[in-house]
Write a protein that holds these residues in place. Structure first.
Motif, PDB file in Angstrom:
ATOM      1  N   TRP A  39       0.887  -1.184   0.000  1.00 43.85           N
ATOM      2  CA  TRP A  39       0.000   0.000   0.000  1.00 43.85           C
ATOM      3  C   TRP A  39       0.916   1.222   0.000  1.00 43.85           C
ATOM      4  CZ3 TRP A  39      -0.985   4.484   2.627  1.00 43.85           C
ATOM      5  CH2 TRP A  39      -2.247   5.088   2.422  1.00 43.85           C
ATOM      6  N   TYR A  43       0.030  11.537   2.203  1.00 44.09           N
ATOM      7  CA  TYR A  43      -0.769  12.366   3.095  1.00 44.09           C
ATOM      8  C   TYR A  43      -0.188  13.778   3.078  1.00 44.09           C
ATOM      9  CZ  TYR A  43      -2.913   8.278   5.428  1.00 44.09           C
ATOM     10  OH  TYR A  43      -3.625   7.136   5.724  1.00 44.09           O
ATOM     11  N   THR A  62      -8.434   2.688   2.534  1.00 45.46           N
ATOM     12  CA  THR A  62      -8.273   2.727   3.995  1.00 45.46           C
ATOM     13  C   THR A  62      -9.333   3.631   4.613  1.00 45.46           C
ATOM     14  OG1 THR A  62      -6.812   3.409   5.796  1.00 45.46           O
ATOM     15  CG2 THR A  62      -6.538   4.581   3.725  1.00 45.46           C
ATOM     16  N   ILE A  67      -5.755  11.854   9.718  1.00 44.35           N
ATOM     17  CA  ILE A  67      -5.032  11.382  10.909  1.00 44.35           C
ATOM     18  C   ILE A  67      -4.549  12.609  11.689  1.00 44.35           C
ATOM     19  CG2 ILE A  67      -3.002  10.111  11.731  1.00 44.35           C
ATOM     20  CD1 ILE A  67      -3.156   8.401   9.173  1.00 44.35           C
ATOM     21  N   LYS A  71      -0.744  11.085  16.150  1.00 47.59           N
ATOM     22  CA  LYS A  71      -1.361   9.756  16.213  1.00 47.59           C
ATOM     23  C   LYS A  71      -0.780   8.844  15.149  1.00 47.59           C
ATOM     24  CE  LYS A  71      -4.708  10.906  19.158  1.00 47.59           C
ATOM     25  NZ  LYS A  71      -4.674  10.571  20.550  1.00 47.59           N
ATOM     26  N   GLY A  72      -0.464   7.613  15.561  1.00 52.62           N
ATOM     27  CA  GLY A  72       0.051   6.625  14.622  1.00 52.62           C
ATOM     28  C   GLY A  72       1.448   6.990  14.149  1.00 52.62           C
ATOM     29  N   ILE A  73       1.956   6.175  13.256  1.00 50.86           N
ATOM     30  CA  ILE A  73       3.297   6.410  12.703  1.00 50.86           C
ATOM     31  C   ILE A  73       3.266   7.703  11.882  1.00 50.86           C
ATOM     32  CG2 ILE A  73       5.131   5.410  11.286  1.00 50.86           C
ATOM     33  CD1 ILE A  73       4.307   3.796  13.877  1.00 50.86           C
ATOM     34  N   CYS A  74       2.201   7.852  11.081  1.00 54.74           N
ATOM     35  CA  CYS A  74       2.086   9.032  10.220  1.00 54.74           C
ATOM     36  C   CYS A  74       2.032  10.314  11.053  1.00 54.74           C
ATOM     37  CB  CYS A  74       0.827   8.920   9.363  1.00 54.74           C
ATOM     38  SG  CYS A  74       0.867   7.533   8.213  1.00 54.74           S
ATOM     39  N   GLY A  75       1.178  10.306  12.061  1.00 55.92           N
ATOM     40  CA  GLY A  75       1.020  11.500  12.892  1.00 55.92           C
ATOM     41  C   GLY A  75       2.288  11.862  13.648  1.00 55.92           C
ATOM     42  N   ILE A  96      -1.575   2.965  14.054  1.00 59.04           N
ATOM     43  CA  ILE A  96      -2.962   2.835  13.585  1.00 59.04           C
ATOM     44  C   ILE A  96      -2.998   1.709  12.562  1.00 59.04           C
ATOM     45  CG2 ILE A  96      -4.863   3.996  12.418  1.00 59.04           C
ATOM     46  CD1 ILE A  96      -3.485   6.693  13.236  1.00 59.04           C
ATOM     47  N   CYS A  98      -4.218  -0.427   9.585  1.00 61.61           N
ATOM     48  CA  CYS A  98      -5.103  -0.262   8.429  1.00 61.61           C
ATOM     49  C   CYS A  98      -5.623  -1.607   7.964  1.00 61.61           C
ATOM     50  CB  CYS A  98      -4.357   0.407   7.278  1.00 61.61           C
ATOM     51  SG  CYS A  98      -4.336   2.182   7.463  1.00 61.61           S
ATOM     52  N   GLU A 105       6.109  -0.880   8.096  1.00 57.50           N
ATOM     53  CA  GLU A 105       5.693   0.400   7.500  1.00 57.50           C
ATOM     54  C   GLU A 105       6.912   1.325   7.418  1.00 57.50           C
ATOM     55  OE1 GLU A 105       2.180   1.933   9.311  1.00 57.50           O
ATOM     56  OE2 GLU A 105       2.235   3.812   8.208  1.00 57.50           O
ATOM     57  N   ASP A 121       3.766   7.244   2.612  1.00 55.68           N
ATOM     58  CA  ASP A 121       3.582   6.157   3.588  1.00 55.68           C
ATOM     59  C   ASP A 121       3.490   4.841   2.828  1.00 55.68           C
ATOM     60  OD1 ASP A 121       2.785   4.514   5.706  1.00 55.68           O
ATOM     61  OD2 ASP A 121       0.722   5.244   5.697  1.00 55.68           O
ATOM     62  N   ASP A 123       2.973   0.646   3.360  1.00 55.54           N
ATOM     63  CA  ASP A 123       2.707  -0.520   4.212  1.00 55.54           C
ATOM     64  C   ASP A 123       3.192  -1.761   3.481  1.00 55.54           C
ATOM     65  OD1 ASP A 123       1.409   0.984   6.122  1.00 55.54           O
ATOM     66  OD2 ASP A 123      -0.611   0.468   5.426  1.00 55.54           O
TER      67      ASP A 123
HETATM   68  N1  SME Z   1      -0.433   2.831   9.883  1.00 54.26           N
HETATM   69  C1  SME Z   1      -0.512   4.254   9.783  1.00 54.26           C
HETATM   70  C2  SME Z   1      -1.887   4.711   9.389  1.00 54.26           C
HETATM   71  C3  SME Z   1      -2.069   4.893   7.928  1.00 54.26           C
HETATM   72  S1  SME Z   1      -2.302   3.429   7.113  1.00 54.26           S
HETATM   73  O1  SME Z   1      -0.998   2.683   7.161  1.00 54.26           O
HETATM   74  C4  SME Z   1      -2.741   3.634   5.547  1.00 54.26           C
HETATM   75  C5  SME Z   1      -0.096   4.906  11.090  1.00 54.26           C
HETATM   76  O2  SME Z   1       0.111   4.215  12.097  1.00 54.26           O
HETATM   77  O3  SME Z   1       0.008   6.118  11.116  1.00 54.26           O
END
Ligand code: SME
Length: 149
Positions: A39, A43, A62, A67, A71-75, A96, A98, A105, A121, A123
């Motif tokens: 994936w 973002y 997704t 986001i 929060k999450g890896i992206c955030g 987070i 998906c 990731e 991003d 995955d």
């Molecule tokens: N896993 C990501 C969220 C986005 S999805 O991978 C598309 C995260 O933890 O930020």
């Protein structure tokens, strides 16, 4: 890898396509050419609301199209401005999910004039697949993409 970079470069600067179409196709070219990319998405930041917004992707749709920063890896990358490689997502607390198939990731921030404005991003359904070659490729893509934004 050099052929792939050339293909991506000509796609990114193809003015016959809209920027949105180019971003979608960059995601698809990466996903279909690299076995461990399952994936791929871009973002972008909305600074007023401190959220990330999904603008283009390839792979399964997704639910996480927005986001919050932090929060999450992206955030986390939205705040740290640093590359984040996660060899095994199970080892991360602030993650987070998906899809249950995702094992790892990588998130690389995208800078415009030195400002972190978004990220790519990836995955993967493979454990610990990412190397310096992925970092180099994705930093190359982001640097080129920043020129058309
Ligand atoms: N896993 C990501 C969220 C986005 S999805 O991978 C598309 C995260 O933890 O930020």
């Amino acid at each position: 890898m050099e052929d792939l970079k050339l293909q991506l470069d000509s796609l990114i600067f193809n003015e016959a396509l809209s920027v949105g179409e180019r971003l979608e196709q960059v995601c698809e070219v990466l996903r279909s050419n690299i076995a461990h990319y399952d994936w791929v998405g871009f973002y972008f930041h909305e600074p007023e609301t401190r959220t990330l917004h999904l603008r283009a992707f390839a792979g399964e749709p997704t639910d996480h199209t927005q986001i919050p920063f932090g929060k999450g890896i992206c955030g986390q990358v939205a705040e740290s401005n640093q590359n984040f490689i996660v060899p095994d997502v199970k080892a991360q607390d602030n993650y987070i999910a998906c899809s249950i198939n995702v094992k790892s990731e990588i998130v690389i921030p995208l800078f415009k004039d030195g400002v972190n404005i978004g990220q790519i991003d990836i995955d993967s359904h493979t454990i610990d697949p990412f190397t310096d070659a992925d970092v180099a490729l994705l930093e190359f893509v982001n640097a080129k993409v920043s020129e058309i934004l």
